[in-house]
Design an enzyme around this catalytic site. Structure first.
Site, PDB file in Angstrom:
ATOM      1  N   MET A  33      64.485 -21.052  -9.371  1.00  0.00           N
ATOM      2  CA  MET A  33      64.553 -20.450  -8.032  1.00  0.00           C
ATOM      3  C   MET A  33      64.676 -18.942  -8.171  1.00  0.00           C
ATOM      4  SD  MET A  33      67.977 -20.810  -5.625  1.00  0.00           S
ATOM      5  CE  MET A  33      67.458 -22.158  -4.610  1.00  0.00           C
ATOM      6  N   ASN A  34      63.908 -18.171  -7.358  1.00  0.00           N
ATOM      7  CA  ASN A  34      64.281 -16.770  -7.175  1.00  0.00           C
ATOM      8  C   ASN A  34      64.404 -16.458  -5.690  1.00  0.00           C
ATOM      9  OD1 ASN A  34      61.297 -16.670  -8.264  1.00  0.00           O
ATOM     10  ND2 ASN A  34      61.437 -14.718  -7.269  1.00  0.00           N
ATOM     11  N   ASP A  35      63.827 -15.401  -5.191  1.00  0.00           N
ATOM     12  CA  ASP A  35      64.180 -14.847  -3.871  1.00  0.00           C
ATOM     13  C   ASP A  35      64.380 -15.857  -2.736  1.00  0.00           C
ATOM     14  OD1 ASP A  35      63.037 -12.949  -5.486  1.00  0.00           O
ATOM     15  OD2 ASP A  35      61.515 -12.327  -4.065  1.00  0.00           O
ATOM     16  N   GLN A  51      61.668 -18.913  -3.410  1.00  0.00           N
ATOM     17  CA  GLN A  51      60.658 -18.890  -4.466  1.00  0.00           C
ATOM     18  C   GLN A  51      61.016 -19.974  -5.478  1.00  0.00           C
ATOM     19  OE1 GLN A  51      57.872 -16.025  -4.970  1.00  0.00           O
ATOM     20  NE2 GLN A  51      58.103 -17.085  -3.029  1.00  0.00           N
ATOM     21  N   PHE A  94      54.001 -15.992  -2.855  1.00  0.00           N
ATOM     22  CA  PHE A  94      55.131 -15.094  -3.106  1.00  0.00           C
ATOM     23  C   PHE A  94      55.998 -14.969  -1.850  1.00  0.00           C
ATOM     24  CE2 PHE A  94      54.039 -12.321  -7.071  1.00  0.00           C
ATOM     25  CZ  PHE A  94      53.827 -13.469  -7.816  1.00  0.00           C
ATOM     26  N   ASP A 163      55.755  -9.300   0.174  1.00  0.00           N
ATOM     27  CA  ASP A 163      57.071  -9.638   0.724  1.00  0.00           C
ATOM     28  C   ASP A 163      57.240  -9.232   2.193  1.00  0.00           C
ATOM     29  OD1 ASP A 163      57.342 -10.282  -1.966  1.00  0.00           O
ATOM     30  OD2 ASP A 163      58.578  -8.540  -2.451  1.00  0.00           O
ATOM     31  N   GLU A 217      60.553  -3.946  -3.593  1.00  0.00           N
ATOM     32  CA  GLU A 217      60.285  -5.342  -3.254  1.00  0.00           C
ATOM     33  C   GLU A 217      61.183  -5.773  -2.081  1.00  0.00           C
ATOM     34  OE1 GLU A 217      58.744  -7.371  -7.272  1.00  0.00           O
ATOM     35  OE2 GLU A 217      60.921  -7.142  -7.261  1.00  0.00           O
ATOM     36  N   TRP A 300      66.137 -10.006 -12.341  1.00  0.00           N
ATOM     37  CA  TRP A 300      65.102 -10.101 -13.374  1.00  0.00           C
ATOM     38  C   TRP A 300      65.601  -9.589 -14.720  1.00  0.00           C
ATOM     39  CZ3 TRP A 300      61.624 -13.331 -12.168  1.00  0.00           C
ATOM     40  CH2 TRP A 300      61.209 -13.471 -10.846  1.00  0.00           C
TER      41      TRP A 300
HETATM   42  C1  FRU Z   1      61.156 -10.239  -6.156  1.00  0.00           C
HETATM   43  C2  FRU Z   1      59.734 -10.709  -6.377  1.00  0.00           C
HETATM   44  C3  FRU Z   1      58.895 -10.473  -5.142  1.00  0.00           C
HETATM   45  C4  FRU Z   1      57.813 -11.490  -5.267  1.00  0.00           C
HETATM   46  C5  FRU Z   1      58.530 -12.649  -5.897  1.00  0.00           C
HETATM   47  C6  FRU Z   1      57.689 -13.453  -6.860  1.00  0.00           C
HETATM   48  O1  FRU Z   1      62.095 -10.869  -6.944  1.00  0.00           O
HETATM   49  O2  FRU Z   1      59.176 -10.070  -7.515  1.00  0.00           O
HETATM   50  O3  FRU Z   1      58.430  -9.148  -5.004  1.00  0.00           O
HETATM   51  O4  FRU Z   1      57.253 -11.814  -4.038  1.00  0.00           O
HETATM   52  O5  FRU Z   1      59.642 -12.115  -6.582  1.00  0.00           O
HETATM   53  O6  FRU Z   1      58.345 -14.604  -7.240  1.00  0.00           O
END
Ligand code: FRU
Length: 485
Positions: A33-35, A51, A94, A163, A217, A300
């Site tokens: 998982m990210n954003d 994400q 994204f 984004d 971002e 990151w």
């Molecule tokens: C930020 C990012 C966004 C992008 C997404 C990709 O963490 O780099 O800019 O949309 O993650 O997973």
């Protein structure tokens, strides 16, 4: 089987037991998982997309996972909402946002398009795409992408254009989206639309002024108190004193919105968090007018989870924002309070040497310490502790700093473990509220003037809490367990 069906089947078959994950911080059912994405209210429920790469514990082709909640604390998993299954998003779905419309829940996200040129090199473009759903299932509209990067002024990057964060004002839709100018500096662009399908470019709302990192971002833009706030997450940030120590950092630009020029006239820039694990925050406005922010509780730069753990990434506790006398406050959503159990309240407790307070132990809690008096020079709180491990915050009076240390949290990599923050606004007393949830701490200093967020993956049987003082500190202690069942 479609990519979406496959992702859902995989999630179903590989779900990680809830007991192995935090109690009230959102984690992926399995994988990466990210954003936070599409954090919004739809038909009275709170939606949180994110994400998602279900297939492994590292980043991969981006899907959108999905949770729903009634109160920001208890979350219910929903089917995977988006998969990268079309030409216009084959390189990934994204980050983006969502909004309630009369036709359903609209989600607008960045479709990454990859094409091999005749000379064999890869061309990547990022465009904004629309899908409409009923709160569970989403259809990508015809005529996607709805915002093509070739609509941008000359020189703006077509590869870094992502984004989108959407809102509505007086019947018109607006969105901010991150981009780079011709000198590769980060900026936020403003678009508007009457119908979500046809968008018009308006302006550069703000840029990094060659100070705040490079590419920006995950922008978000909203009114707060008497001002406007632009939240962004700059990449490649330079540290400045004790500010901005994460290479990927999140910050708030606070100022006045010039509606003639469509620009933010910035008055101040503040770090959103001083910890190691905080990135890509996104906000929503509740029906009762509260601005709530949630972030990816990782970054990151630093990925420290144990190899055997099959999920990777968590969200912060949603935080309520307020702007008072020019100070941005962040505090855990008030809904958390209803999950408090087993209170321990001690008033004016004298702490000298190392002290374990009866009833103050565990890895899931809401703990507030208020240092009201004393002749001490340093005061330390150790948590996730046993004979072998600990994580700590140490307050040093003379320097007005708080030092964090996770060196002995069981980590086996040479990762960033220590970080110091200057305490900003300090009356006589220091108030520290710690939200612990197995593998993370979120510290709220002096009622939310500053926050410090960090993860640690210490074995769960390290659950002692020890307070330590070189001389004597007089402390008010308020501890609650947090239980969702
Ligand atoms: C930020 C990012 C966004 C992008 C997404 C990709 O963490 O780099 O800019 O949309 O993650 O997973």
């Amino acid at each position: 089987m479609t990519k979406l069906e496959r992702a859902n089947e995989y999630q179903e078959q590989n779900r990680i037991a809830e007991g192995e994950r935090p109690v009230f911080h959102v984690t992926p059912p399995t994988g990466w998982m990210n954003d936070p994405n599409g954090f919004s209210i739809y038909q009275g429920n709170i939606h949180l997309f994110y994400q998602y790469h279900p297939y492994s514990d590292i980043w991969g082709p981006m899907h959108w996972g999905h949770y729903i909640s009634e109160d920001f604390v208890k979350w219910k998993e929903l089917p995977v909402a988006l998969a990268p299954d079309r030409d216009f998003d084959s390189g990934g779905c994204f980050s983006g946002s969502a909004i309630e419309t009369k036709d359903g829940q609209a989600v607008i996200y960045t479709g990454v398009m990859e094409r091999i040129r005749e000379d064999g090199t890869k061309e990547i473009t990022q465009n904004q795409c629309l899908a409409i759903g009923d709160g569970v299932r989403y259809e990508k509209v015809e005529n996607n992408p709805v915002i093509m990067s070739d609509m941008l002024p000359k020189g703006f990057s077509r590869e870094d254009f992502r984004d989108p964060k959407i809102w509505e004002e007086d019947g018109t839709y607006y969105l901010v989206v991150a981009s780079q100018n011709k000198d590769r500096n980060g900026q936020v662009l403003l678009f508007q639309s009457e119908n979500l399908k046809h968008w018009e470019y308006i302006s550069v709302l703000a840029d990094n002024r060659e100070i705040y990192g490079k590419m920006w971002e995950c922008p978000d833009f909203f009114a707060l108190g008497t001002r406007h706030v632009l939240v962004v997450s700059p990449m490649d940030m330079q540290a400045d004193g004790k500010e901005f120590h994460n290479g990927n950092q999140s910050m708030a630009m606070i100022g006045c919105y010039d509606r003639q020029e469509h620009q933010l006239k910035e008055e101040q820039v503040v770090s959103l968090d001083y910890g190691i694990d905080f990135y890509a925050p996104q906000t929503l406005l509740t029906e009762d007018g509260r601005r709530i922010m949630i972030a990816w509780m990782q970054s990151w730069d630093m990925n420290i989870k144990p190899v055997e753990q099959k999920w990777n990434g968590m969200m912060t506790i949603p935080r309520q924002l307020a702007l008072k006398d020019g100070v941005l406050y962040q505090n855990p959503v008030e809904e958390l309070i209803k999950y408090r159990v087993e209170p321990v309240v001690c008033k004016e407790q004298s702490i000298s040497g190392s002290v374990r307070v009866p009833g103050v132990k565990g890895r899931v809690m809401d703990l507030t310490l208020e240092l009201v008096d004393g002749d001490y020079e340093a005061f330390t709180i150790y948590f996730a502790k046993n004979e072998r491990y600990f994580v700590s915050f140490r307050y040093v009076r003379a320097t007005g700093t708080i030092e964090f240390d996770r060196t002995y949290s069981g980590m086996i990599r040479d990762a960033v473990c220590q970080r110091t923050m200057n305490i900003k606004k300090m009356d006589k007393k220091l108030k520290l509220r710690l939200i612990l949830d197995k593998f993370s701490v979120e510290l709220f200093v002096n009622d939310g003037v500053q926050t410090f967020t960090s993860t640690f993956y210490t074995p769960l049987d390290a659950d002692d809490i020890v307070l330590e003082c070189d001389k004597t500190a007089v402390v008010n202690i308020e501890k609650y367990g947090l239980r969702l069942d």
